[in-house]
Write a protein that holds these residues in place. Structure first.
Motif, PDB file in Angstrom:
ATOM      1  N   TRP A  83       0.804  -1.220   0.000  1.00 56.65           N
ATOM      2  CA  TRP A  83       0.000   0.000   0.000  1.00 56.65           C
ATOM      3  C   TRP A  83       0.843   1.279   0.000  1.00 56.65           C
ATOM      4  O   TRP A  83       0.358   2.353   0.327  1.00 56.65           O
ATOM      5  N   LYS A  84       2.080   1.153  -0.430  1.00 57.05           N
ATOM      6  CA  LYS A  84       2.972   2.321  -0.407  1.00 57.05           C
ATOM      7  C   LYS A  84       2.547   3.411  -1.396  1.00 57.05           C
ATOM      8  O   LYS A  84       2.874   4.587  -1.212  1.00 57.05           O
ATOM      9  N   ASP A  85       1.809   3.030  -2.449  1.00 56.19           N
ATOM     10  CA  ASP A  85       1.384   4.020  -3.438  1.00 56.19           C
ATOM     11  C   ASP A  85      -0.018   4.541  -3.189  1.00 56.19           C
ATOM     12  O   ASP A  85      -0.557   5.303  -3.999  1.00 56.19           O
ATOM     13  N   ASN A  86      -0.600   4.125  -2.070  1.00 55.39           N
ATOM     14  CA  ASN A  86      -1.918   4.619  -1.696  1.00 55.39           C
ATOM     15  C   ASN A  86      -1.730   5.861  -0.827  1.00 55.39           C
ATOM     16  O   ASN A  86      -1.252   5.770   0.307  1.00 55.39           O
ATOM     17  N   PRO A  87      -2.088   7.052  -1.327  1.00 57.97           N
ATOM     18  CA  PRO A  87      -1.818   8.291  -0.577  1.00 57.97           C
ATOM     19  C   PRO A  87      -2.539   8.365   0.759  1.00 57.97           C
ATOM     20  O   PRO A  87      -2.117   9.088   1.655  1.00 57.97           O
ATOM     21  N   ASN A  88      -3.631   7.614   0.898  1.00 60.79           N
ATOM     22  CA  ASN A  88      -4.366   7.636   2.163  1.00 60.79           C
ATOM     23  C   ASN A  88      -3.745   6.735   3.219  1.00 60.79           C
ATOM     24  O   ASN A  88      -4.000   6.892   4.416  1.00 60.79           O
ATOM     25  N   LEU A  89      -2.934   5.777   2.768  1.00 60.31           N
ATOM     26  CA  LEU A  89      -2.375   4.802   3.698  1.00 60.31           C
ATOM     27  C   LEU A  89      -0.878   4.932   3.901  1.00 60.31           C
ATOM     28  O   LEU A  89      -0.356   4.549   4.945  1.00 60.31           O
ATOM     29  N   GLN A  90      -0.173   5.432   2.898  1.00 54.96           N
ATOM     30  CA  GLN A  90       1.272   5.566   3.019  1.00 54.96           C
ATOM     31  C   GLN A  90       1.638   6.455   4.210  1.00 54.96           C
ATOM     32  O   GLN A  90       0.962   7.445   4.514  1.00 54.96           O
ATOM     33  N   ILE A  91       2.701   6.097   4.880  1.00 61.33           N
ATOM     34  CA  ILE A  91       3.178   6.862   6.036  1.00 61.33           C
ATOM     35  C   ILE A  91       4.131   7.941   5.541  1.00 61.33           C
ATOM     36  O   ILE A  91       5.074   7.649   4.784  1.00 61.33           O
ATOM     37  N   ALA A  92       3.892   9.168   5.967  1.00 62.52           N
ATOM     38  CA  ALA A  92       4.635  10.301   5.427  1.00 62.52           C
ATOM     39  C   ALA A  92       6.147  10.129   5.555  1.00 62.52           C
ATOM     40  O   ALA A  92       6.906  10.484   4.648  1.00 62.52           O
ATOM     41  N   ALA A  93       6.590   9.576   6.661  1.00 63.72           N
ATOM     42  CA  ALA A  93       8.031   9.431   6.897  1.00 63.72           C
ATOM     43  C   ALA A  93       8.687   8.462   5.917  1.00 63.72           C
ATOM     44  O   ALA A  93       9.911   8.463   5.766  1.00 63.72           O
ATOM     45  N   TYR A  94       7.879   7.642   5.225  1.00 63.21           N
ATOM     46  CA  TYR A  94       8.442   6.614   4.348  1.00 63.21           C
ATOM     47  C   TYR A  94       8.232   6.899   2.861  1.00 63.21           C
ATOM     48  O   TYR A  94       8.500   6.034   2.026  1.00 63.21           O
ATOM     49  N   TYR A  95       7.765   8.088   2.510  1.00 62.62           N
ATOM     50  CA  TYR A  95       7.658   8.441   1.092  1.00 62.62           C
ATOM     51  C   TYR A  95       9.030   8.361   0.441  1.00 62.62           C
ATOM     52  O   TYR A  95      10.011   8.930   0.928  1.00 62.62           O
ATOM     53  N   ASP A  96       9.109   7.630  -0.679  1.00 63.93           N
ATOM     54  CA  ASP A  96      10.366   7.458  -1.418  1.00 63.93           C
ATOM     55  C   ASP A  96      11.471   6.829  -0.571  1.00 63.93           C
ATOM     56  O   ASP A  96      12.659   7.023  -0.839  1.00 63.93           O
ATOM     57  N   LYS A  97      11.095   6.082   0.452  1.00 61.19           N
ATOM     58  CA  LYS A  97      12.070   5.405   1.312  1.00 61.19           C
ATOM     59  C   LYS A  97      11.625   3.962   1.536  1.00 61.19           C
ATOM     60  O   LYS A  97      11.411   3.506   2.651  1.00 61.19           O
ATOM     61  N   ASP A  98      11.488   3.263   0.432  1.00 58.42           N
ATOM     62  CA  ASP A  98      10.967   1.902   0.497  1.00 58.42           C
ATOM     63  C   ASP A  98      11.896   0.962   1.259  1.00 58.42           C
ATOM     64  O   ASP A  98      11.456  -0.078   1.767  1.00 58.42           O
ATOM     65  N   HIS A  99      13.177   1.302   1.321  1.00 56.64           N
ATOM     66  CA  HIS A  99      14.137   0.425   1.995  1.00 56.64           C
ATOM     67  C   HIS A  99      14.166   0.660   3.505  1.00 56.64           C
ATOM     68  O   HIS A  99      14.809  -0.092   4.232  1.00 56.64           O
ATOM     69  N   TYR A 100      13.466   1.673   4.015  1.00 57.61           N
ATOM     70  CA  TYR A 100      13.457   1.963   5.440  1.00 57.61           C
ATOM     71  C   TYR A 100      12.441   1.063   6.157  1.00 57.61           C
ATOM     72  O   TYR A 100      11.261   1.057   5.822  1.00 57.61           O
ATOM     73  N   TYR A 101      12.897   0.334   7.144  1.00 56.01           N
ATOM     74  CA  TYR A 101      12.003  -0.393   8.045  1.00 56.01           C
ATOM     75  C   TYR A 101      10.859  -1.094   7.308  1.00 56.01           C
ATOM     76  O   TYR A 101       9.686  -0.925   7.628  1.00 56.01           O
ATOM     77  N   ARG A 102      11.194  -1.900   6.338  1.00 55.30           N
ATOM     78  CA  ARG A 102      10.161  -2.561   5.541  1.00 55.30           C
ATOM     79  C   ARG A 102       9.340  -3.550   6.352  1.00 55.30           C
ATOM     80  O   ARG A 102       8.231  -3.916   5.963  1.00 55.30           O
TER      81      ARG A 102
END
Length: 362
Positions: free
Chosen positions: A261-280
């Motif tokens: 759900w990383k591309d869902n703007p309602n569900l994505q966590i702001a701190a992880y935008y464009d940081k898919d490798h962070y705390y997956r």
């Protein structure tokens, strides 16, 4: 295969004379080490801990032992001797020291608070010097071996050698010691009366998986998020916000993670935008056919790691976390949701403790 309901000890594993051994469990918490040593046939004399909240749980499961609610820094060996009526230089006495480990842990959010834990090994050493027990066990995080912490360990090893103890230590993978969990721990065994230290033999087994310990097929009920069972509080699960419920529903079963759900703007966590490798692993589901990730003190929170049930839309229940730690299903935990999760996450897995105890007995 290890039976997850209750880990038994076969007759051939406990040698004659095992009951002559007795243990004092320093920094005992909810009693994971005491549980494992008791399963191996060792008499548990007492658990010592500064946290009063552990007392009810400890005494509910170790009815013949004492719980000593003391700060190890102020508590004196002479007082312990009087409290337990134990002798010095007792070859059958075992001291266990599993001190809090924030200072040496990779997870260190409060440096001031964690600095307090850096010296607890020295305080444990005071009791060893006074009593000179036959055997010593230390369990901690692998960070104790890091270069910046070497002086603490080296000082302790020098102290043991000077006082006639033979010691060995290693980093142990818990899934090689009967625990279905990816968890590396520092383990030290020392003896004043043995010339050779024997660690329990590691076993690389494919059955150390989540599937073999929890799930409906193992007798665990299907539960909703936020379940509070008045008849069995251990079936309790943490509640979820509406947004987190949506996130979990979109997370694929059996190992899915937040990439779903990383591309869902309602569900994505702001701190992880464009940081898919962070705390997956955050909000991730456990895999059925792999060991669990490390059960931490916050394993009931899906936002704190890979702690979501493999297929149900919720985090782990208290009993599921305890079972992945290898506590028997009849082990009683006292307290609220947060307190019990802390007790479980802080504990040494009893099955690993049992194997350490058997290596001393043998």
């Amino acid at each position: 295969m290890i039976h997850s309901d209750k880990i038994s000890v076969s007759k051939d594993q406990v040698l004659i004379g095992a009951t002559d051994l007795k243990v004092v469990d320093f920094f005992c918490g909810a009693g994971g080490m005491s549980c494992g040593f008791s399963q191996a046939g060792v008499k548990v004399l007492a658990g010592i801990d500064i946290e009063k909240q552990f007392e009810a749980t400890y005494l509910a499961n170790h009815k013949d032992a004492k719980f000593i609610n003391e700060n190890i820094i102020q508590y004196q060996p002479e007082t312990l001797r009087a409290d337990l009526n134990i002798d010095r230089y007792d070859d059958n006495l075992i001291f266990i020291g599993c001190s809090p480990c924030q200072y040496w842990s990779k997870i260190n959010n409060n440096r001031h608070k964690s600095s307090y834990t850096n010296n607890l090994l020295y305080d444990f050493q005071r009791f060893i010097k006074y009593f000179m027990p036959g055997h010593i066990v230390v369990e901690n995080v692998p960070g104790l071996l890091k270069e910046k912490n070497n002086h603490v360990l080296l000082d302790f090893l020098d102290f043991l050698t000077f006082n006639g103890y033979k010691s060995e230590y290693k980093i142990a993978r818990t899934d090689h010691y009967g625990v279905p969990q990816k968890r590396n721990r520092f383990v030290l065994i020392a003896s004043r009366i043995k010339k050779f230290i024997s660690f329990p033999e590691p076993e690389v087994r494919k059955d150390m998986t989540v599937r073999n310990f929890i799930g409906k097929h193992k007798g665990f009920p299907v539960l909703p998020a936020g379940n509070m069972d008045p008849n069995d509080f251990m079936n309790s699960t943490a509640s979820l916000s509406p947004k987190n419920q949506e996130r979990i529903k979109m997370t694929p079963h059996d190992g899915g993670d937040r990439m779903a759900w990383k591309d869902n703007p309602n569900l994505q966590i702001a701190a992880y935008y464009d940081k898919d490798h962070y705390y997956r692993s955050i909000y991730g589901r456990l895999w059925w056919d792999r060991p669990s990730t490390t059960i931490t003190t916050r394993f009931i929170a899906t936002s704190c790691g890979r702690f979501t049930h493999p297929e149900e839309d919720r985090g782990l229940s208290l009993r599921e976390g305890a079972t992945l730690q290898t506590f028997p299903k009849d082990y009683k935990f006292k307290g609220g949701l947060v307190s019990i999760s802390k007790q479980i996450g802080n504990a040494v897995p009893p099955e690993m403790a049992r194997r350490i105890a058997l290596s001393i007995i043998n």
